[in-house]
Design a protein around this motif. Structure first.
Motif, PDB file in Angstrom:
ATOM      1  N   SER A  81       0.710  -1.239   0.004  1.00 40.91           N
ATOM      2  CA  SER A  81       0.211  -0.346   0.199  1.00 40.91           C
ATOM      3  C   SER A  81       0.668   1.724   0.627  1.00 40.91           C
ATOM      4  O   SER A  81       1.679   1.405   1.208  1.00 40.91           O
ATOM      5  N   GLU A 101       0.056  -9.344  -8.133  1.00 46.65           N
ATOM      6  CA  GLU A 101       0.800  -8.834  -9.671  1.00 46.65           C
ATOM      7  C   GLU A 101       1.188 -10.154 -10.033  1.00 46.65           C
ATOM      8  O   GLU A 101       1.104 -10.708 -10.905  1.00 46.65           O
ATOM      9  N   GLU A 184      -8.290  -6.379   1.460  1.00 44.36           N
ATOM     10  CA  GLU A 184      -7.490  -7.624   1.499  1.00 44.36           C
ATOM     11  C   GLU A 184      -7.423  -8.166   3.120  1.00 44.36           C
ATOM     12  O   GLU A 184      -7.683  -8.920   3.365  1.00 44.36           O
TER      13      GLU A 184
END
Ligand code: NFD
Length: 267
Positions: A81, A101, A184
């Motif tokens: 973040s 990712e 999340e």
């Protein structure tokens, strides 16, 4: 800033690259090889010809179900973040840790732009994407919100979260409304074989920038309460050595990196 030119070819290319090259090298190869054409077609059928602002959190359900099928990340998942670049350097494409990712599902679309268009021969808007639907914020969250949620449901054991303790945009290190906070943290499993046991918070301070927050301060106190209330073990570390060295690689002259310079010369 409309749909990325060559979206389909990029997605298919990344999918083949991921499954036939990267995967064999260091990514989890416990799940069966997936059919790239099938994945692309699932994705396309969910977005093509669809007006952007009509999307919501179930638009890409089938895509993520299939693309993340069988994926479970145990003790190696890492979240970011405000620290995209350094977290990806540290995860090393799944070599050390696994970011969202680094999964096939998100890898195929990371960094790309796209949006459907209703009355268009191609079904995609190549000119511009709204990116801001006044009456439906879920449209903007449709892809990355569901990606984040689905990934979070599939991580287990110890997990890592890299926060930015020297944000220059005035935002706190842990921010309500961030993807991490909204999609999340609330979706980590608390029971069953894939439960999360411990959350390691790593707070980074960019060399030569003012320190805004450290472990045990401001928004990170709030985060600690949320984590402990959810019965996860909690630990917070400011600037772990491995990450400090990566940061110092980019800021060798910084005061904070002097110790590293001296120590390396002595070794
Ligand atoms: P944020 P967050 N570089 O950093 N996720 O907690 C930079 F700088 O405050 C992944 O809201 O953290 N930013 C994606 C980027 C998107 C880049 C959203 C980039 N190269 C959420 N690429 C994703 N892969 O695109 C995208 N951004 C934007 C998941 C992004 O569009 C990850 O698993 C978004 O607006 C991670 O743990 C913003 O950066 C967490 O959510 C994220 O703002 C990060 O979301």
């Amino acid at each position: 800033n409309g749909t990325t030119c060559g979206l389909k070819e990029i997605m298919l290319g990344r999918c083949y690259q991921y499954q036939y090259i990267q995967r064999g090298l260091y990514l989890s190869n416990t799940t069966a090889v997936k059919n790239c054409t099938e994945l692309y077609e699932l994705f396309e059928s969910e977005v093509r010809f669809k007006p952007y602002c009509n999307m919501n959190m179930s638009t890409y359900e089938k895509y993520f179900q299939r693309a993340l099928e069988g994926v479970h990340v145990i003790n190696r998942a890492i979240f970011w973040s405000g620290t995209y670049a350094i977290t990806h350097t540290y995860s090393a494409h799944g070599h050390n840790y696994i970011t969202l990712e680094d999964t096939l599902a998100a890898n195929m679309l990371d960094g790309l732009m796209w949006c459907g268009k209703e009355n268009d021969p191609q079904g995609f808007d190549y000119v511009s994407c709204p990116n801001n639907c006044q009456d439906n914020r879920w449209a903007d969250l449709a892809f990355w919100g569901l990606a984040s949620k689905t990934f979070a449901e599939r991580v287990a054991g110890e997990i890592y979260v890299v926060l930015n303790g020297s944000r220059t945009d005035g935002r706190p290190s842990y921010r309500n409304g961030s993807y991490f906070a909204e999609f999340e943290l609330p979706n980590f499993q608390r029971t069953g074989p894939y439960r999360v046991t411990k959350i390691n918070i790593l707070v980074l301070h960019t060399p030569d920038l003012p320190v805004v927050e450290r472990c045990g301060e401001k928004s990170i106190i709030h985060l600690e309460h949320l984590i402990r209330d959810a019965q996860f073990e909690y630990i917070c570390i400011d600037d772990p050595d491995e990450l400090l060295l990566i940061m110092c690689g980019d800021s060798w002259g910084a005061r904070e990196c002097e110790v590293a310079r001296t120590a390396l010369r002595r070794a």
